[in-house]
Design a protein around this motif. Structure first.
Motif, short mmCIF file in Angstrom:
data_model
loop_
_atom_site.label_atom_id
_atom_site.label_comp_id
_atom_site.label_asym_id
_atom_site.label_seq_id
_atom_site.Cartn_x
_atom_site.Cartn_y
_atom_site.Cartn_z
N TYR A 51 0.83 -1.20 0.00
CA TYR A 51 0.00 0.00 0.00
C TYR A 51 0.87 1.26 0.00
CZ TYR A 51 -3.62 3.35 1.16
OH TYR A 51 -4.46 4.42 1.14
N LYS A 54 2.43 1.71 -3.35
CA LYS A 54 1.42 2.16 -4.31
C LYS A 54 1.07 3.63 -4.12
CE LYS A 54 -3.34 1.29 -5.58
NZ LYS A 54 -4.60 0.82 -5.08
N GLU A 55 1.05 4.08 -2.87
CA GLU A 55 0.62 5.45 -2.56
C GLU A 55 1.78 6.43 -2.40
OE1 GLU A 55 -2.52 6.58 -2.54
OE2 GLU A 55 -3.13 4.58 -3.19
N ASN A 58 1.24 9.73 -4.19
CA ASN A 58 0.20 10.52 -3.53
C ASN A 58 0.72 11.12 -2.22
OD1 ASN A 58 -1.68 10.01 -5.53
ND2 ASN A 58 -2.51 8.23 -4.49
#
Length: 148
Positions: A51, A54-55, A58
């Motif tokens: 996670y 992936k982030e 962001n």
């Protein structure tokens, strides 16, 4: 003694790795209190690692956006003061719900409570823990990792 001033670049470079170390330690602490979660901890750590990977973009975008308000004109942040202020606000804020996808919980009054779904898979993995709780003391540990 920890160095309080950090550049926004240093913060961004260190954030994801510090989060991974911090999450691993929180999961290990959870397993100590609930030994039945030992098998599930492998999957929790894997999920957290995936996670965060992936982030990562962001997360960097959020840091860039926040830096407009947090950095001085040279792109530096007094990280020690910032963490202390955030922890005080975290302790004083009213509890409010949050949720994205299957992750739901509350934040405020010095706690983040992530509710675990009540279904057979969750119950097999987590037993009857009901929720994962993160306290202001846990956030102080994250601060230490970020300031190293």
């Amino acid at each position: 003694m920890m160095e309080a001033k950090k550049s926004i670049t240093e913060i961004k470079d260190k954030m994801a790795d510090s989060l991974l170390l911090w999450v691993d330690d929180r999961i290990d602490t959870l397993v100590e209190a609930n030994p039945k979660l030992k098998v599930a901890s492998v999957y929790l750590k894997r999920g957290a690692k995936n996670y965060i990977a992936k982030e990562r973009d962001n997360l960097n975008t959020m840091i860039d956006n926040a830096s407009l308000f947090l950095c001085d004109e040279n792109g530096n942040i007094d990280a020690d003061m910032l963490f202390n202020d955030l922890i005080v606000m975290f302790r004083e804020m009213d509890e409010m719900p949050f949720g994205k996808g299957f992750i739901r919980g509350t934040i405020g009054k010095g706690n983040i409570r992530i509710a675990l779904p009540d279904n057979p898979v969750s119950n097999i993995l987590f037993g009857n823990t009901g929720a994962i709780r993160i306290t202001d003391a846990d956030l102080i540990e994250l601060k230490k990792l970020m300031m190293e």
